[in-house]
Enzyme design. Structure first.
Site, PDB file in Angstrom:
ATOM      1  N   ASP A  21      49.413  26.665 -27.712  1.00  0.00           N
ATOM      2  CA  ASP A  21      49.276  25.148 -27.416  1.00  0.00           C
ATOM      3  C   ASP A  21      48.113  24.857 -26.393  1.00  0.00           C
ATOM      4  OD1 ASP A  21      50.453  22.596 -27.663  1.00  0.00           O
ATOM      5  OD2 ASP A  21      51.883  23.000 -25.971  1.00  0.00           O
ATOM      6  N   GLY A  22      47.938  23.573 -26.495  1.00  0.00           N
ATOM      7  CA  GLY A  22      46.887  22.986 -25.815  1.00  0.00           C
ATOM      8  C   GLY A  22      45.616  22.760 -26.413  1.00  0.00           C
ATOM      9  N   ASN A  23      45.512  23.028 -27.939  1.00  0.00           N
ATOM     10  CA  ASN A  23      44.198  22.716 -28.424  1.00  0.00           C
ATOM     11  C   ASN A  23      43.565  21.354 -28.301  1.00  0.00           C
ATOM     12  OD1 ASN A  23      44.706  25.271 -29.246  1.00  0.00           O
ATOM     13  ND2 ASN A  23      44.863  24.859 -31.505  1.00  0.00           N
ATOM     14  N   GLY A  24      44.447  20.440 -28.567  1.00  0.00           N
ATOM     15  CA  GLY A  24      44.156  19.089 -28.611  1.00  0.00           C
ATOM     16  C   GLY A  24      43.507  18.608 -26.985  1.00  0.00           C
ATOM     17  N   ASN A  69      55.113  19.290 -36.567  1.00  0.00           N
ATOM     18  CA  ASN A  69      53.869  18.965 -36.886  1.00  0.00           C
ATOM     19  C   ASN A  69      53.410  18.255 -37.952  1.00  0.00           C
ATOM     20  OD1 ASN A  69      52.812  22.054 -35.196  1.00  0.00           O
ATOM     21  ND2 ASN A  69      53.074  20.087 -34.222  1.00  0.00           N
ATOM     22  N   ARG A 185      54.090  30.973 -23.850  1.00  0.00           N
ATOM     23  CA  ARG A 185      53.428  29.697 -24.205  1.00  0.00           C
ATOM     24  C   ARG A 185      52.091  29.246 -23.255  1.00  0.00           C
ATOM     25  NH1 ARG A 185      56.434  24.493 -26.445  1.00  0.00           N
ATOM     26  NH2 ARG A 185      54.638  23.191 -26.707  1.00  0.00           N
ATOM     27  N   ARG A 191      58.690  24.703 -22.680  1.00  0.00           N
ATOM     28  CA  ARG A 191      59.565  24.406 -23.637  1.00  0.00           C
ATOM     29  C   ARG A 191      59.227  25.362 -24.933  1.00  0.00           C
ATOM     30  NH1 ARG A 191      57.057  19.563 -23.294  1.00  0.00           N
ATOM     31  NH2 ARG A 191      55.311  18.933 -25.012  1.00  0.00           N
ATOM     32  N   GLU A 204      61.840  37.667 -22.513  1.00  0.00           N
ATOM     33  CA  GLU A 204      61.295  37.237 -21.138  1.00  0.00           C
ATOM     34  C   GLU A 204      60.151  36.060 -21.738  1.00  0.00           C
ATOM     35  OE1 GLU A 204      62.253  38.279 -18.468  1.00  0.00           O
ATOM     36  OE2 GLU A 204      63.698  39.656 -19.259  1.00  0.00           O
TER      37      GLU A 204
HETATM   38  C1  IPE Z   1      54.207  23.608 -30.706  1.00  0.00           C
HETATM   39  O1  IPE Z   1      53.560  22.923 -30.111  1.00  0.00           O
HETATM   40  C2  IPE Z   1      53.960  24.127 -32.047  1.00  0.00           C
HETATM   41  C3  IPE Z   1      52.962  25.031 -32.082  1.00  0.00           C
HETATM   42  C4  IPE Z   1      52.330  25.578 -31.324  1.00  0.00           C
HETATM   43  C5  IPE Z   1      52.548  25.168 -33.686  1.00  0.00           C
HETATM   44  P1  IPE Z   1      53.432  21.462 -30.239  1.00  0.00           P
HETATM   45  O2  IPE Z   1      52.381  20.943 -29.276  1.00  0.00           O
HETATM   46  O3  IPE Z   1      53.540  20.615 -31.642  1.00  0.00           O
HETATM   47  O4  IPE Z   1      54.912  21.244 -29.378  1.00  0.00           O
HETATM   48  P2  IPE Z   1      55.615  19.815 -28.692  1.00  0.00           P
HETATM   49  O5  IPE Z   1      55.652  18.878 -29.589  1.00  0.00           O
HETATM   50  O6  IPE Z   1      54.421  19.525 -27.481  1.00  0.00           O
HETATM   51  O7  IPE Z   1      56.884  20.389 -28.008  1.00  0.00           O
HETATM   52  C1  IPE Z   2      48.487  23.513 -30.431  1.00  0.00           C
HETATM   53  O1  IPE Z   2      47.561  22.638 -29.819  1.00  0.00           O
HETATM   54  C2  IPE Z   2      48.375  23.671 -32.008  1.00  0.00           C
HETATM   55  C3  IPE Z   2      49.109  22.978 -32.758  1.00  0.00           C
HETATM   56  C4  IPE Z   2      50.484  22.561 -32.360  1.00  0.00           C
HETATM   57  C5  IPE Z   2      48.788  23.190 -34.470  1.00  0.00           C
HETATM   58  P1  IPE Z   2      48.008  21.134 -29.713  1.00  0.00           P
HETATM   59  O2  IPE Z   2      47.149  20.320 -30.949  1.00  0.00           O
HETATM   60  O3  IPE Z   2      49.480  20.871 -29.562  1.00  0.00           O
HETATM   61  O4  IPE Z   2      47.257  20.517 -28.450  1.00  0.00           O
HETATM   62  P2  IPE Z   2      47.986  19.750 -27.305  1.00  0.00           P
HETATM   63  O5  IPE Z   2      49.083  20.205 -27.123  1.00  0.00           O
HETATM   64  O6  IPE Z   2      47.965  18.155 -27.954  1.00  0.00           O
HETATM   65  O7  IPE Z   2      46.969  19.652 -26.263  1.00  0.00           O
HETATM   66 MG    MG Z   3      50.752  20.776 -27.914  1.00  0.00          MG
END
Ligand code: IPE
Ligand code: IPE
Ligand code: MG
Length: 248
Positions: A21-24, A69, A185, A191, A204
């Site tokens: 998570d956190g790419n965006g 997603n 995570r 979460r 864990e």
């Molecule tokens: C969870 O990340 C799904 C994946 C990592 C593929 P999200 O970024 O979609 O999760 P939420 O919606 O913030 O909980």
């Molecule tokens: C996780 O990064 C990748 C996917 C859920 C596909 P996000 O795209 O959720 O990045 P944030 O959480 O918005 O930073």
């Molecule tokens: Mg995300």
């Protein structure tokens, strides 16, 4: 921090699951489009896989795209699917050379036909590999998986009193994969977001504030070290666990 030294080779989780998570946010911090973060997340996948192989982890499951997603802007979804295809095409030879078996869990029929085709080809090509199993969760959510399992159990006509945990486990997409001992995570969110709910009953959990594109082998080592500091009690008392360890 982050060194492979100091890791107890006798206590490596068999199965590590990661919510990438956190790419965006990573991209936004750099003034870039969100998809730039997804592109840069591929290097983190390589790095995590490399680290997992070095340690002898048997299964690495990566949450790449959730059922939820699909609700993202269509442009981002399309870019993610293209990235998936491109990454599989680019990486399959190296995965194969490294004896990695690629697998996928999720509603694969809902993927664009091209993505499904490339994925299936890569899974087939690596099917007999005996090294680490890299499991991609694609169009996956745990509740979807549980609904599918219940459907197939009902369709099989088993009697209510024949249903037990083992039977349910056998109807999940992870039927032949042991439960993850460790779930990681990234990005600071704490979460589970509908990932492997049944399977993580006793996992864990490890949360790191790092965004996924910054995650490297050394971060995996930190997670494993933290895991090795935990006492897994499975309902027993700390004293019982210490006693069992002394008997070993
Ligand atoms: C969870 O990340 C799904 C994946 C990592 C593929 P999200 O970024 O979609 O999760 P939420 O919606 O913030 O909980
Ligand atoms: C996780 O990064 C990748 C996917 C859920 C596909 P996000 O795209 O959720 O990045 P944030 O959480 O918005 O930073
Ligand atoms: Mg995300």
């Amino acid at each position: 921090m982050g060194e492979i030294e100091g890791i107890d080779q006798n206590n490596i989780p068999q199965h590590v699951a990661i919510i990438m998570d956190g790419n965006g946010r990573w991209a936004r911090e750099k003034g870039q489009e969100r998809i730039f973060g997804h592109f840069n997340g591929v290097e983190s996948v390589r790095s995590a896989l490399k680290g997992a192989r070095k340690l002898g982890v048997n299964y690495l499951t990566l949450y790449a795209f959730s059922t939820e997603n699909w609700n993202r802007p269509q442009e981002e979804v399309a870019a993610l699917m293209d990235l998936l295809v491109q990454t599989i095409v680019d990486e399959v030879s190296e995965l194969d050379q490294n004896d990695v078996r690629l697998r996928a869990i999720g509603a694969l029929d809902s993927l664009p036909p091209k993505a499904k085709l490339q994925l299936e080809a890569a899974m087939e090509r690596t099917a007999s590999n005996k090294g680490i199993q890299l499991v991609l969760a694609l169009s996956y959510s745990a509740r979807w998986e549980i609904v599918e399992a219940v459907r197939s159990i009902v369709a099989s006509g088993v009697k209510a009193n024949e249903i037990d945990e083992e039977l349910i486990t056998k109807h999940l997409t992870t039927q032949d994969i042991p439960d993850p001992e460790l779930m990681i995570r990234t990005s600071g969110e704490q979460r589970i977001s509908n990932f492997l709910l049944w399977q993580i009953a006793y996992a864990e959990l490890y949360f790191t504030p790092k965004f996924w594109p910054d995650f490297r082998e050394s971060d995996l080592y930190d997670a494993i070290k933290a895991y090795q500091q935990r006492q897994r009690r499975f309902g027993k008392t700390a004293e019982q666990i210490t006693l069992t360890n002394e008997e070993k």
